[in-house]
Design an enzyme around this catalytic site. Structure first.
Site: not given
Length: 256
Positions: A72, A226, A229
């Site tokens: 991600s 977070d 990321h």
């Protein structure tokens, strides 16, 4: 600790997938057994197979000079084939003009990347450079040694399928707001192991983790919202720090 080199002929990866049940008995870690990632689709995060098919469709068009491979954190650069994410505003400057395709998939572990690489995402293309960062999603499920072996296998697979490609291998970024957590220590262990790959021909290893840390080793939510990321500011720091090595590998002028 030295990496265990499972990743020689790519045909062995297909054999591992076919014999996944019995492979554990042969000492192969799950990090090198190619499998589909069903988690993001089941969680209604995004359509994993749909993204895979979009990448394969783009690759079939050719004209791919760079690939971004990862999870991600790489996915959120956006770009081609599916734009969007906190790094999207930087895509054209650093990647678009280099005919890049984003092979970063949210939720992926090393074994999921291997499945994708074996199912069309590199077929028929000859990119000059691959940027690779993967392994953070294996944390907590696999040992540092097995994660490093998975990363090694991915690098070997890319090199087998794309002869002469140059690889910018990135150390896994730090996570968790505070230093000295078990996750931070495991990441340091993995990075120490995969760093030896930077001694091989056409591979450059970079550990950029320090750019995301404050003086006391903590991570600011301004850089990683977070604590995993990067934010748009974090992506800008990443791009700027990575660019000199990337331009050298690609053989063009560094973006400023």
């Amino acid at each position: 600790m030295f990496l265990r080199r499972w990743a020689l002929p790519v045909s062995l990866l297909a054999l591992c997938a076919a014999l996944a049940i019995g492979s554990r008995q042969k000492g192969l870690p799950e990090t090198v057994i190619p499998v589909i990632d069903e988690a993001p689709t089941k969680a209604n995060s995004y359509d994993w197979m749909g993204r895979h098919n979009a990448v394969v469709d783009r690759v079939k068009q050719g004209n791919v000079d760079m690939i971004l491979v990862g999870d991600s954190i790489m996915h959120m650069w956006g770009g081609v084939p599916q734009p969007g994410g906190p790094g999207q505003y930087l895509w054209d400057k650093y990647f678009g003009s280099r005919n890049a395709v984003n092979l970063g998939f949210g939720w992926d572990r090393t074994q999921h990347v291997l499945w994708r690489l074996e199912h069309g995402e590199l077929d028929g293309i000859k990119p000059k450079v691959a940027i690779v960062m993967i392994g953070t999603n294996n944390m907590g499920s696999n040992s540092a040694n097995d994660i490093a072996t998975g990363v090694d296998t991915i690098v070997s697979t890319i090199r087998h399928k794309v002869k002469g490609i140059k690889i910018l291998l990135l150390g896994i970024f730090p996570r968790d707001p505070m230093p000295d957590t078990p996750m931070r220590k495991e990441i340091a262990d993995v990075n120490s192991q995969i760093s030896v790959l930077g001694k091989e021909k056409n591979i450059v290893y970079l550990d950029l983790g320090s750019i995301f840390l404050q003086a006391d080793g903590t991570i600011s939510s301004d850089i990683m919202g977070d604590y995993l990321h990067p934010t748009p500011k974090g992506y800008a720091l990443w791009a700027k720090e990575m660019e000199p090595a990337l331009a050298k590998l690609f053989g063009d002028k560094a973006r400023e």
